[in-house]
Design a protein around this motif. Sequence first.
Motif, PDB file in Angstrom:
ATOM      1  N   HIS A 192       0.828  -1.211   0.000  1.00  0.00           N
ATOM      2  CA  HIS A 192       0.000   0.000   0.000  1.00  0.00           C
ATOM      3  C   HIS A 192       0.859   1.257   0.000  1.00  0.00           C
ATOM      4  O   HIS A 192       0.509   2.258  -0.626  1.00  0.00           O
ATOM      5  CB  HIS A 192      -0.931  -0.005   1.211  1.00  0.00           C
ATOM      6  CG  HIS A 192      -2.002  -1.063   1.131  1.00  0.00           C
ATOM      7  ND1 HIS A 192      -2.803  -1.218   0.012  1.00  0.00           N
ATOM      8  CD2 HIS A 192      -2.399  -2.019   2.010  1.00  0.00           C
ATOM      9  CE1 HIS A 192      -3.637  -2.217   0.207  1.00  0.00           C
ATOM     10  NE2 HIS A 192      -3.402  -2.725   1.409  1.00  0.00           N
ATOM     11  N   LEU A 213      -6.650  -4.635  -1.033  1.00  0.00           N
ATOM     12  CA  LEU A 213      -7.562  -4.303   0.074  1.00  0.00           C
ATOM     13  C   LEU A 213      -8.640  -5.380   0.210  1.00  0.00           C
ATOM     14  O   LEU A 213      -9.020  -5.755   1.313  1.00  0.00           O
ATOM     15  CB  LEU A 213      -8.204  -2.933  -0.159  1.00  0.00           C
ATOM     16  CG  LEU A 213      -7.281  -1.719   0.050  1.00  0.00           C
ATOM     17  CD1 LEU A 213      -7.952  -0.452  -0.456  1.00  0.00           C
ATOM     18  CD2 LEU A 213      -6.915  -1.585   1.524  1.00  0.00           C
ATOM     19  N   ARG A 270     -10.691  -5.641   3.657  1.00  0.00           N
ATOM     20  CA  ARG A 270     -10.986  -4.236   3.959  1.00  0.00           C
ATOM     21  C   ARG A 270     -11.912  -3.725   2.849  1.00  0.00           C
ATOM     22  O   ARG A 270     -11.530  -2.945   1.981  1.00  0.00           O
ATOM     23  CB  ARG A 270      -9.687  -3.446   4.038  1.00  0.00           C
ATOM     24  CG  ARG A 270      -8.816  -3.869   5.210  1.00  0.00           C
ATOM     25  CD  ARG A 270      -7.375  -3.439   5.081  1.00  0.00           C
ATOM     26  NE  ARG A 270      -7.203  -2.006   5.021  1.00  0.00           N
ATOM     27  CZ  ARG A 270      -6.018  -1.411   4.881  1.00  0.00           C
ATOM     28  NH1 ARG A 270      -4.918  -2.149   4.826  1.00  0.00           N
ATOM     29  NH2 ARG A 270      -5.920  -0.092   4.815  1.00  0.00           N
ATOM     30  N   GLU A 281     -14.707  -1.837   2.512  1.00  0.00           N
ATOM     31  CA  GLU A 281     -15.149  -0.460   2.285  1.00  0.00           C
ATOM     32  C   GLU A 281     -14.065   0.354   1.582  1.00  0.00           C
ATOM     33  O   GLU A 281     -14.341   1.116   0.648  1.00  0.00           O
ATOM     34  CB  GLU A 281     -15.524   0.194   3.615  1.00  0.00           C
ATOM     35  CG  GLU A 281     -16.806  -0.365   4.215  1.00  0.00           C
ATOM     36  CD  GLU A 281     -17.242   0.376   5.475  1.00  0.00           C
ATOM     37  OE1 GLU A 281     -18.278   0.006   6.026  1.00  0.00           O
ATOM     38  OE2 GLU A 281     -16.547   1.318   5.881  1.00  0.00           O
ATOM     39  N   GLU A 282     -12.815   0.191   2.011  1.00  0.00           N
ATOM     40  CA  GLU A 282     -11.715   0.898   1.355  1.00  0.00           C
ATOM     41  C   GLU A 282     -11.552   0.395  -0.077  1.00  0.00           C
ATOM     42  O   GLU A 282     -11.296   1.177  -0.995  1.00  0.00           O
ATOM     43  CB  GLU A 282     -10.426   0.683   2.138  1.00  0.00           C
ATOM     44  CG  GLU A 282     -10.426   1.332   3.512  1.00  0.00           C
ATOM     45  CD  GLU A 282      -9.185   0.971   4.295  1.00  0.00           C
ATOM     46  OE1 GLU A 282      -9.289   0.114   5.197  1.00  0.00           O
ATOM     47  OE2 GLU A 282      -8.128   1.537   3.994  1.00  0.00           O
ATOM     48  N   ASN A 293     -14.015   2.059  -2.349  1.00  0.00           N
ATOM     49  CA  ASN A 293     -13.624   3.434  -2.673  1.00  0.00           C
ATOM     50  C   ASN A 293     -12.597   3.462  -3.804  1.00  0.00           C
ATOM     51  O   ASN A 293     -12.726   4.202  -4.780  1.00  0.00           O
ATOM     52  CB  ASN A 293     -13.063   4.118  -1.425  1.00  0.00           C
ATOM     53  CG  ASN A 293     -12.548   5.516  -1.714  1.00  0.00           C
ATOM     54  OD1 ASN A 293     -13.188   6.307  -2.402  1.00  0.00           O
ATOM     55  ND2 ASN A 293     -11.377   5.826  -1.193  1.00  0.00           N
TER      56      ASN A 293
END
Length: 735
Positions: free
Chosen positions: A215, A245, A250, A252-253, A256
């Motif tokens: 990341h 992600l 993860r 929700e990230e 996005n």
Amino acid sequence: MTKLYFFIAFLSVNLLSFGQSTSVSIDSLNTHLNDAYIYGEKSDYLNAIVSGKKLLELSYKQNDSTYIAEAYYVLGYIDEVIEEYEQAEEKYNKALEIIEKKQDSVFLVDIYNGLANVASLQGLRKKSDALYHKALYITELIENKSDRDIILNICWNYLDDNKYEKVKKYLETLRSYLLENYDEDIKKNQIVFYSDLNFVLGRYYGESKNYELAHENLDLAISLAERENLYEELSQALEFKAKYLREQERFEEALNFTQRYIKSKQKKLDEDLLKKLQVEQVKYGVNEYERALKASEKEKELVASIASSKSKLSWLYLILSVILGISLIVIILASFRRKKLIKSLNQKNSQLVQAQKDAEKAAEIKSNFISNISHELRTPLHGVIGITSLLLGEKEMSHGNRKLLKSLKFSGDYLLGLINNVLLMTKLDNGKVQVKPQLVVVENLISAIKSGITFSAEKKDVEINFQVAQDVPDKVILDTNIVSEILINLIENAIKFSKGGRVTTHIQVNKDFEITDEALTLRFSVEDNGSGIPENKKEEIFNKFSQVALERDMLEGTGIGLSLVKSLLLHLGTDIQLETEIGKGSKFYFDLACKLIPDEDAKPTLLKENLKFLYANKKILLVEDNQINKMVIEKYLSSYDIELEMITDGKLAYEALLEKTYDLVLLDINIPSMNGYEISEKVRAKGIKTPIIAVTASELSEIEERAYKAGIDDIIIKPFQKQKLIQTLSEFFNE
């Protein structure tokens, strides 16, 4: 994939030698070569091709092989850019045939790169990889420093072929490029390189499951790409960012970044459409130029071409109109596909959000289940370990019975350790582990660890040694619980592979780090002379539930220990390192930053000879409904002059606290009729300030906040040893 932005650099290297001649013909060749590179740099490909063809024509007339190769090279590059790959390869090979005879190594590197790029763009990665390595081999022979694009392209090919392990060979070199200084005024081609560099590193770390570094590099790639609106680079970085992600759950990230990827991809499609239109215009312009060039060979044909220019112009408008019409159709179709893609992605995102909710619910159920099971196991374990410890303290006992009791205690301690490891792993996964530094006496830390591993060592006939360097302070500030857990797991692992051998734990100051009056870095290492670990298993052993054995009878344990060690060290901001050799043993080590405290600020240690005087005539209320646990605590305190009153009911305990005065209360949380929280809250509401110590088998993190809010002063988790109880009591009686 990154391209070779060669124009300015190539000009500065090659034209120096060409500019030495003062002849008119050489100056003319230089002018056309210079014009071709400048037009190419400005993306004016039509004029670049015109200058390149003029250069080629004049070079043949002058019979200058070097300029002929230059002309083919620049024309090959333009063909590559406008996606005429077969023509590009043909021109590059013509340049290569000439330069191989002249043995110009610098020029050879550029030509091999061009051929490699064309092969890669056609999907011929095996051929591309071979050409890149040829270019790299030459740069190494001539010690040329312009090899970074080559290495980056090689690594990119490996990633596209899912050969991630091969990237490791160049990893340190790629990292070194990130350390090169560059300012805000760097050119666009350099920004493309650094964006692609961070993208390649991000992909490598992501596929290696090192998500933290993945990341970090992908975020840098995204930032650089956004700076110059590099939508191709931005799209690829956002796509893999969302991918990793999702692998980490993860969601929700990930959602996005997926939405950002869709927007960037659409802009990339729009750019591609414009580029296709530009390329078609260039191709048309080139064809027109070649026709005009042939026509100009004869005067009549030239006059005819001039006379028919209006007609040609009309045809040009017609062709451009057709091209624009086709482009409009392509844009409409792309828009339709985009809407369809967005609809599909929205459906998948909804599924991802639901999957995240289901995963969170499952994690909560798992966490609650493990917590409940641990409570139910710890309560009887407290009785088993406590009674066993008391019996082992008896002097009159046969050797056989004592050996059986030691085995029983080891089994209890092992089961307790397993429960604690599973709980700790669950807490780490849920982000509930907090680092709590405290003043630690190094000698006491070692003693506690020794007591935890002694029986395992005796069982395997392993010699245990601890070596503390002279410059290690007597006292440091660190999280003693986490560090003890790490070292015990490392030592237990070493014992398992060192039957009849030796395990040595070293603690020393790492002088590679800064040392001040307030802080230093300690290196902890656990070294054995056991069987060692195979090279291909060095990373696998740190995976959850992974077991590695060289012989069948060595396969034991749960495979949690080393995974837990790595997770805890990452939580502390460091990592585990390993050195090993088959047949000679292994060495696990890590560095940990520790704060220091002046001796005068440390709390004095209570001497054992003062304990009995300290406890004399103290009155303690024990609120406990489990008969075995009552018996264990009563035995623990029997050697001290303490008046111990025991109550098994919550309401009766509350009434006793209102009627009588006690020096301290040992309070079980899960007590019938009125639980420990209620008793504490009501007692504090009445203004009673008697110290209350919760004695419970619940997980500390689950009850800590509520317990202290209810007015409880301290917590002891079952099962516990006698020393833990006495130490806790002394802290209150010594105030």
